[in-house]
Design a protein around this motif. Structure first.
Motif, mmCIF file in Angstrom:
data_model
loop_
_atom_site.group_PDB
_atom_site.id
_atom_site.type_symbol
_atom_site.label_atom_id
_atom_site.label_comp_id
_atom_site.label_asym_id
_atom_site.label_seq_id
_atom_site.Cartn_x
_atom_site.Cartn_y
_atom_site.Cartn_z
ATOM 1 N N HIS A 25 0.829 -1.206 0.000
ATOM 2 C CA HIS A 25 0.000 0.000 0.000
ATOM 3 C C HIS A 25 0.865 1.260 0.000
ATOM 4 C CE1 HIS A 25 -3.091 -2.856 0.766
ATOM 5 N NE2 HIS A 25 -2.556 -3.220 1.905
ATOM 6 N N GLY A 26 0.340 2.316 -0.587
ATOM 7 C CA GLY A 26 1.074 3.567 -0.683
ATOM 8 C C GLY A 26 1.394 4.166 0.669
ATOM 9 N N ASP A 71 -7.381 1.202 1.435
ATOM 10 C CA ASP A 71 -7.050 -0.016 0.695
ATOM 11 C C ASP A 71 -7.074 -1.236 1.614
ATOM 12 O OD1 ASP A 71 -6.692 1.385 -1.667
ATOM 13 O OD2 ASP A 71 -4.617 1.886 -1.166
ATOM 14 N N SER A 95 -3.939 3.514 2.848
ATOM 15 C CA SER A 95 -4.610 4.254 1.783
ATOM 16 C C SER A 95 -3.551 4.598 0.743
ATOM 17 C CB SER A 95 -5.257 5.520 2.366
ATOM 18 O OG SER A 95 -5.960 6.205 1.355
ATOM 19 N N ARG A 96 -3.980 5.286 -0.299
ATOM 20 C CA ARG A 96 -2.995 5.706 -1.291
ATOM 21 C C ARG A 96 -2.138 6.842 -0.736
ATOM 22 N NH1 ARG A 96 -3.310 4.653 -6.460
ATOM 23 N NH2 ARG A 96 -2.867 6.775 -7.108
ATOM 24 N N HIS A 97 -2.722 7.625 0.186
ATOM 25 C CA HIS A 97 -2.018 8.807 0.685
ATOM 26 C C HIS A 97 -2.069 8.865 2.210
ATOM 27 C CE1 HIS A 97 -1.777 10.095 -3.437
ATOM 28 N NE2 HIS A 97 -3.081 9.896 -3.561
#
Lengths: 146, 85
Positions: A25-26, A71, A95-97
């Protein structure tokens, strides 16, 4: 993906993080809660409901997924008898960020403390045994999330 | 009507049991009614439910307030405010 567990066995933080992060994951945020040995505490015992404690963790993770774009989330809570230094709870949110991961992680631990069926009992070296009282500060933190 | 009641934390200790099945008398419609009835039933109940304001409840797995109806619930859980995390 939501992963929830309520169990008496020790929590292996590194292994749980590896399992959680298998998707690469980011951004992943974590909260690790451990038993403090304050005041001569020798044992912390966690009582729980055989079905509702895990259901409560799942409901929290589902609500977090509605509020943020996640995510993956992992909520693992230990129950039964623990000693100072043991890990009580592990919260992972990805999450992505970073902003969403950090906010979701904070939400999950704040609301876990007020919404999920778990009860702490402390035993001390001098023989005292006491159930932990609800803390106003915990209620206030949880209430911030509406 | 019979009802399963589950107790947790110091409520369980004061009741001296983790769960019981009771035959509900007529007129016990809400969680609050049930708590008042248990408090009046015997010495253990009086000790466990001396302060109804400190008691939380769940009916069939859903957290509810004292005015929640019991209806034809399978299980009512009675417990102190939660302290996990």
């Amino acid at each position: 993906m939501i992963r929830v567990a309520v169990r008496a066995e020790a929590i292996d933080v590194a292994a749980e993080l590896a399992a959680h992060d298998a998707g690469g994951h980011g951004a992943s945020a974590s909260f690790v809660g451990r038993v403090r040995g304050d005041g001569g505490l020798t044992e912390l015992f966690l009582d729980h409901h055989p079905a509702m404690t895990a259901a409560g963790l799942t409901a929290l993770a589902e609500e977090a997924a509605r509020r943020w774009t996640l995510d993956a989330s992992t909520l693992i809570h230990r129950v039964g008898a623990m000693a100072p230094g043991d890990t009580i709870v592990l919260v992972l949110a990805s999450s992505r960020h970073r902003a969403e991961a950090l906010a979701a992680c904070e939400y999950l631990i704040d609301r876990l403390k007020t919404d999920v069926m778990l009860w702490k009992r402390e035993s001390f070296a001098d023989g005292r045994v006491a159930w932990v009282e609800e803390r106003g500060a915990d209620r206030a933190r949880a209430a911030r999330w509406g | 009507m019979t009802l399963d009641i589950a107790y947790f934390a110091w409520v369980r200790e004061r009741m001296g049991m983790a769960a019981e099945t009771v035959a509900l008398p007529a007129g016990i419609a809400t969680v609050g009614d049930l708590v008042r009835w248990l408090a009046a039933r015997d010495a253990r109940g009086a000790r466990a439910f001396a302060e109804p304001g400190r008691i939380r409840a769940a009916v069939d797995g859903a957290m509810v307030g004292a005015d929640a109806p019991i209806g034809d619930a399978g299980e009512v859980a009675l417990f102190p405010p939660v302290t996990g995390g």
